[in-house]
Design a protein around this motif. Structure first.
Motif, PDB file in Angstrom:
ATOM      1  N   ILE A  61     141.968 -52.128 -58.390  1.00  0.00           N
ATOM      2  CA  ILE A  61     141.505 -52.507 -57.006  1.00  0.00           C
ATOM      3  C   ILE A  61     140.564 -51.100 -56.516  1.00  0.00           C
ATOM      4  CG2 ILE A  61     141.930 -52.736 -54.593  1.00  0.00           C
ATOM      5  CD1 ILE A  61     144.723 -54.393 -55.532  1.00  0.00           C
ATOM      6  N   ILE A  62     141.186 -50.028 -56.837  1.00  0.00           N
ATOM      7  CA  ILE A  62     140.444 -48.923 -56.311  1.00  0.00           C
ATOM      8  C   ILE A  62     138.987 -48.782 -56.714  1.00  0.00           C
ATOM      9  CG2 ILE A  62     140.504 -46.283 -55.874  1.00  0.00           C
ATOM     10  CD1 ILE A  62     143.604 -46.640 -55.905  1.00  0.00           C
ATOM     11  N   ILE A  63     139.142 -48.951 -58.257  1.00  0.00           N
ATOM     12  CA  ILE A  63     137.981 -48.618 -59.025  1.00  0.00           C
ATOM     13  C   ILE A  63     136.705 -49.733 -58.774  1.00  0.00           C
ATOM     14  CG2 ILE A  63     138.286 -50.337 -61.088  1.00  0.00           C
ATOM     15  CD1 ILE A  63     137.671 -47.953 -62.686  1.00  0.00           C
ATOM     16  N   ILE A  64     136.940 -50.581 -57.969  1.00  0.00           N
ATOM     17  CA  ILE A  64     135.749 -51.610 -57.576  1.00  0.00           C
ATOM     18  C   ILE A  64     134.646 -51.026 -56.912  1.00  0.00           C
ATOM     19  CG2 ILE A  64     135.319 -53.628 -56.470  1.00  0.00           C
ATOM     20  CD1 ILE A  64     138.182 -54.864 -57.078  1.00  0.00           C
ATOM     21  N   LEU A  65     134.778 -50.432 -55.766  1.00  0.00           N
ATOM     22  CA  LEU A  65     133.724 -49.947 -54.823  1.00  0.00           C
ATOM     23  C   LEU A  65     133.007 -48.657 -55.762  1.00  0.00           C
ATOM     24  CD1 LEU A  65     135.265 -49.850 -51.272  1.00  0.00           C
ATOM     25  CD2 LEU A  65     133.240 -51.467 -52.353  1.00  0.00           C
ATOM     26  N   PRO A  66     133.868 -47.675 -56.248  1.00  0.00           N
ATOM     27  CA  PRO A  66     133.005 -46.604 -56.861  1.00  0.00           C
ATOM     28  C   PRO A  66     132.102 -47.064 -58.203  1.00  0.00           C
ATOM     29  CG  PRO A  66     135.704 -46.233 -56.999  1.00  0.00           C
ATOM     30  CD  PRO A  66     135.218 -47.410 -56.173  1.00  0.00           C
ATOM     31  N   SER A  67     132.798 -47.964 -58.929  1.00  0.00           N
ATOM     32  CA  SER A  67     132.091 -48.507 -59.996  1.00  0.00           C
ATOM     33  C   SER A  67     130.850 -49.199 -59.654  1.00  0.00           C
ATOM     34  CB  SER A  67     133.130 -49.605 -60.915  1.00  0.00           C
ATOM     35  OG  SER A  67     132.641 -50.273 -61.898  1.00  0.00           O
ATOM     36  N   ALA A  68     130.974 -49.800 -58.389  1.00  0.00           N
ATOM     37  CA  ALA A  68     129.523 -50.444 -58.188  1.00  0.00           C
ATOM     38  C   ALA A  68     128.758 -49.507 -57.741  1.00  0.00           C
ATOM     39  CB  ALA A  68     129.956 -51.511 -56.953  1.00  0.00           C
ATOM     40  N   TRP A  69     129.128 -48.322 -57.130  1.00  0.00           N
ATOM     41  CA  TRP A  69     127.988 -47.330 -56.350  1.00  0.00           C
ATOM     42  C   TRP A  69     127.438 -46.533 -57.596  1.00  0.00           C
ATOM     43  CZ3 TRP A  69     129.668 -41.961 -55.677  1.00  0.00           C
ATOM     44  CH2 TRP A  69     128.452 -41.084 -55.252  1.00  0.00           C
ATOM     45  N   LEU A  70     128.559 -46.087 -58.711  1.00  0.00           N
ATOM     46  CA  LEU A  70     128.023 -45.244 -59.678  1.00  0.00           C
ATOM     47  C   LEU A  70     127.105 -46.103 -60.718  1.00  0.00           C
ATOM     48  CD1 LEU A  70     131.046 -43.019 -60.272  1.00  0.00           C
ATOM     49  CD2 LEU A  70     128.934 -42.420 -59.364  1.00  0.00           C
ATOM     50  N   PHE A  71     127.756 -47.429 -61.212  1.00  0.00           N
ATOM     51  CA  PHE A  71     127.152 -47.992 -62.361  1.00  0.00           C
ATOM     52  C   PHE A  71     126.445 -49.450 -62.007  1.00  0.00           C
ATOM     53  CE2 PHE A  71     130.990 -45.971 -63.940  1.00  0.00           C
ATOM     54  CZ  PHE A  71     130.362 -44.995 -64.725  1.00  0.00           C
ATOM     55  N   HIS A  72     126.374 -49.548 -60.379  1.00  0.00           N
ATOM     56  CA  HIS A  72     125.407 -50.827 -59.957  1.00  0.00           C
ATOM     57  C   HIS A  72     125.976 -51.979 -60.578  1.00  0.00           C
ATOM     58  CE1 HIS A  72     122.877 -47.318 -58.545  1.00  0.00           C
ATOM     59  NE2 HIS A  72     122.522 -47.065 -59.985  1.00  0.00           N
ATOM     60  N   GLU A  73     127.368 -52.023 -60.563  1.00  0.00           N
ATOM     61  CA  GLU A  73     127.904 -53.346 -61.103  1.00  0.00           C
ATOM     62  C   GLU A  73     128.141 -54.286 -59.661  1.00  0.00           C
ATOM     63  OE1 GLU A  73     131.354 -52.484 -63.036  1.00  0.00           O
ATOM     64  OE2 GLU A  73     130.608 -51.599 -64.605  1.00  0.00           O
ATOM     65  N   LYS A  74     127.900 -55.566 -59.930  1.00  0.00           N
ATOM     66  CA  LYS A  74     127.976 -56.565 -58.892  1.00  0.00           C
ATOM     67  C   LYS A  74     129.353 -57.002 -58.372  1.00  0.00           C
ATOM     68  CE  LYS A  74     126.286 -61.188 -57.499  1.00  0.00           C
ATOM     69  NZ  LYS A  74     125.547 -62.274 -57.996  1.00  0.00           N
ATOM     70  N   ILE A  75     129.851 -56.944 -57.087  1.00  0.00           N
ATOM     71  CA  ILE A  75     130.979 -57.409 -56.684  1.00  0.00           C
ATOM     72  C   ILE A  75     131.109 -58.689 -56.302  1.00  0.00           C
ATOM     73  CG2 ILE A  75     133.041 -56.692 -55.047  1.00  0.00           C
ATOM     74  CD1 ILE A  75     131.884 -53.826 -54.826  1.00  0.00           C
ATOM     75  N   THR A  76     131.951 -59.389 -56.854  1.00  0.00           N
ATOM     76  CA  THR A  76     132.018 -60.729 -56.519  1.00  0.00           C
ATOM     77  C   THR A  76     133.582 -60.752 -55.776  1.00  0.00           C
ATOM     78  OG1 THR A  76     132.778 -61.572 -58.654  1.00  0.00           O
ATOM     79  CG2 THR A  76     130.512 -61.674 -58.393  1.00  0.00           C
ATOM     80  N   TRP A  77     133.720 -62.060 -54.976  1.00  0.00           N
ATOM     81  CA  TRP A  77     134.882 -62.402 -54.580  1.00  0.00           C
ATOM     82  C   TRP A  77     135.910 -62.678 -55.660  1.00  0.00           C
ATOM     83  CZ3 TRP A  77     137.358 -66.856 -55.310  1.00  0.00           C
ATOM     84  CH2 TRP A  77     136.865 -67.994 -55.705  1.00  0.00           C
ATOM     85  N   ARG A  78     135.407 -63.394 -56.675  1.00  0.00           N
ATOM     86  CA  ARG A  78     136.506 -63.790 -57.848  1.00  0.00           C
ATOM     87  C   ARG A  78     136.873 -62.388 -58.451  1.00  0.00           C
ATOM     88  NH1 ARG A  78     135.870 -68.921 -60.134  1.00  0.00           N
ATOM     89  NH2 ARG A  78     136.499 -67.784 -62.259  1.00  0.00           N
ATOM     90  N   ALA A  79     136.060 -61.406 -58.365  1.00  0.00           N
ATOM     91  CA  ALA A  79     136.460 -60.202 -59.158  1.00  0.00           C
ATOM     92  C   ALA A  79     137.419 -59.504 -58.405  1.00  0.00           C
ATOM     93  CB  ALA A  79     135.458 -59.187 -59.562  1.00  0.00           C
ATOM     94  N   VAL A  80     137.268 -59.404 -57.020  1.00  0.00           N
ATOM     95  CA  VAL A  80     138.224 -58.598 -56.041  1.00  0.00           C
ATOM     96  C   VAL A  80     139.612 -59.422 -56.095  1.00  0.00           C
ATOM     97  CG1 VAL A  80     138.771 -58.181 -53.936  1.00  0.00           C
ATOM     98  CG2 VAL A  80     136.256 -57.551 -54.917  1.00  0.00           C
ATOM     99  N   LEU A  81     139.519 -60.981 -56.058  1.00  0.00           N
ATOM    100  CA  LEU A  81     140.543 -61.581 -55.909  1.00  0.00           C
ATOM    101  C   LEU A  81     141.536 -61.467 -57.256  1.00  0.00           C
ATOM    102  CD1 LEU A  81     142.489 -63.774 -54.729  1.00  0.00           C
ATOM    103  CD2 LEU A  81     140.888 -65.757 -55.841  1.00  0.00           C
ATOM    104  N   GLY A  82     140.676 -61.669 -58.179  1.00  0.00           N
ATOM    105  CA  GLY A  82     141.527 -61.377 -59.750  1.00  0.00           C
ATOM    106  C   GLY A  82     142.347 -60.077 -59.818  1.00  0.00           C
ATOM    107  N   ALA A  83     141.508 -58.835 -59.444  1.00  0.00           N
ATOM    108  CA  ALA A  83     142.200 -57.569 -59.227  1.00  0.00           C
ATOM    109  C   ALA A  83     143.388 -57.800 -58.801  1.00  0.00           C
ATOM    110  CB  ALA A  83     141.227 -56.579 -59.036  1.00  0.00           C
ATOM    111  N   VAL A  84     143.341 -58.039 -57.235  1.00  0.00           N
ATOM    112  CA  VAL A  84     144.504 -57.999 -56.236  1.00  0.00           C
ATOM    113  C   VAL A  84     145.732 -58.905 -57.021  1.00  0.00           C
ATOM    114  CG1 VAL A  84     145.319 -58.771 -54.187  1.00  0.00           C
ATOM    115  CG2 VAL A  84     143.137 -57.801 -54.205  1.00  0.00           C
ATOM    116  N   ILE A  85     145.423 -60.137 -57.675  1.00  0.00           N
ATOM    117  CA  ILE A  85     146.322 -60.734 -58.118  1.00  0.00           C
ATOM    118  C   ILE A  85     146.997 -60.282 -59.427  1.00  0.00           C
ATOM    119  CG2 ILE A  85     146.975 -63.073 -59.539  1.00  0.00           C
ATOM    120  CD1 ILE A  85     144.861 -64.517 -57.506  1.00  0.00           C
TER     121      ILE A  85
END
Length: 305
Positions: free
Chosen positions: A271-295
């Motif tokens: 979960i923590i890695i989602i935002l810095p990964s998007a910032w550093l490597f320009h990866e797109k964040i989707t609601w499915r990715a966030v929901l899947g990580a939380v689950i």
């Protein structure tokens, strides 16, 4: 201080997040095997310094031949095979998805302990496995042609990630078996035993990675890396945040709070890695990715109930 164990556990999760991000950058810059040879060498140097300061001798003590053998085997499985797969998946699918698949490690550890140590799998553990798998599936599966489910990631990257998680789980059980064979030694504090165990794991790691490096790429890339100051800085930071500080503070966390609480908080990396990964490597964040990580993290937490 109230909640010091919980605060340390959260700090460890951030430390392992930094390790994953630095490892992705370092693997792409230096190469998987070169980075791992440097990491193992640096981890050994840091360990020797720690033993010298804590005990007056740079070499670890207390390992019986059986303990050393199990720890070397753990290093072969967890470091050589496991980290090779992990860093390779970082190159192919990125550290964010790589860390998501690492939530499978408790599943692998539970199954290995069941097969090798006879530890029973509770019904809650089976539920935890299913929830973890569900979370990963939500993140990595999407609609393909004709509305069929398809994998959004390269298959080889996924296989490397699964291999890394399995090896980490198996390596953890092998480490437990090895530490059970340790003997009490005067002058060596109990908290130093895991670092001593990790010393043998790193020995197996540097030998294994050096052989792989030599036979696959020769030693040319390693010699070039020694002149890459930025690459060496990344390798050093990866070692500090990962096998050195990460391990040390994870052990400290369980001294101040319940192991289940500590393990759950430390498993928040996906979960923590989602935002810095998007910032550093320009990866797109989707609601499915966030929901899947939380689950997936919720699934991991149920292993420790």
């Amino acid at each position: 201080m109230t909640y010091i164990g919980e605060l340390i556990s959260i700090g460890v999760a951030f430390s392992w997040t930094a390790t994953a991000l630095l490892s992705e950058f370092g693997s792409k810059r230096l190469g998987n095997l070169t980075l791992n040879v440097l990491r193992m060498a640096l981890a050994l140097v840091f360990s020797l310094v720690l033993f010298g300061v804590a005990t007056g001798s740079p070499l670890p003590a207390g390992a019986s031949p059986e303990a050393a053998g199990w720890m070397l085997l753990s290093g072969l499985v967890g470091y050589v095979i496991g980290d090779f797969c992990l860093f390779q998946c970082y190159i192919i699918i990125g550290s964010r998805y790589g860390q998501l698949f690492m939530t499978l490690a408790p599943l692998a550890a539970a199954l290995t302990a069941w097969l090798s140590l006879g530890q029973q799998l509770s019904s809650i553990s089976l539920v935890a496995m299913l929830i973890t798998l569900l979370g990963i599936s939500i993140s990595v599966l999407g609609r393909g042609q004709r509305h069929k489910l398809s994998l959004k990631l390269p298959l080889n990257g996924v296989l490397y990630a699964i291999g890394a998680a399995v090896c980490q789980g198996v390596g953890l059980v092998l480490s437990k078996i090895g530490m059970d064979h340790y003997e009490a030694v005067a002058g060596m504090p109990e908290w130093l035993v895991p670092f001593s165990a990790n010393f043998y794991r790193c020995l197996a790691g540097i030998v294994g990675f050096s052989l792989l490096h030599y036979f696959r790429d020769g030693m040319g890339p390693l010699r070039e890396a020694m002149h890459d100051l930025r690459g060496l800085s990344v390798a050093t930071a990866t070692t500090v945040f990962g096998p050195f500080v990460g391990v040390g503070f994870s052990l400290m966390a369980v001294q101040y709070t319940a192991a289940g609480i500590a393990s759950t908080l430390m498993a928040m990396t996906p979960i923590i890695i989602i935002l810095p990964s998007a910032w550093l490597f320009h990866e797109k964040i989707t609601w499915r990715a966030v929901l899947g990580a939380v689950i997936s993290v919720v699934g991991v937490s149920l292993f420790f109930q």
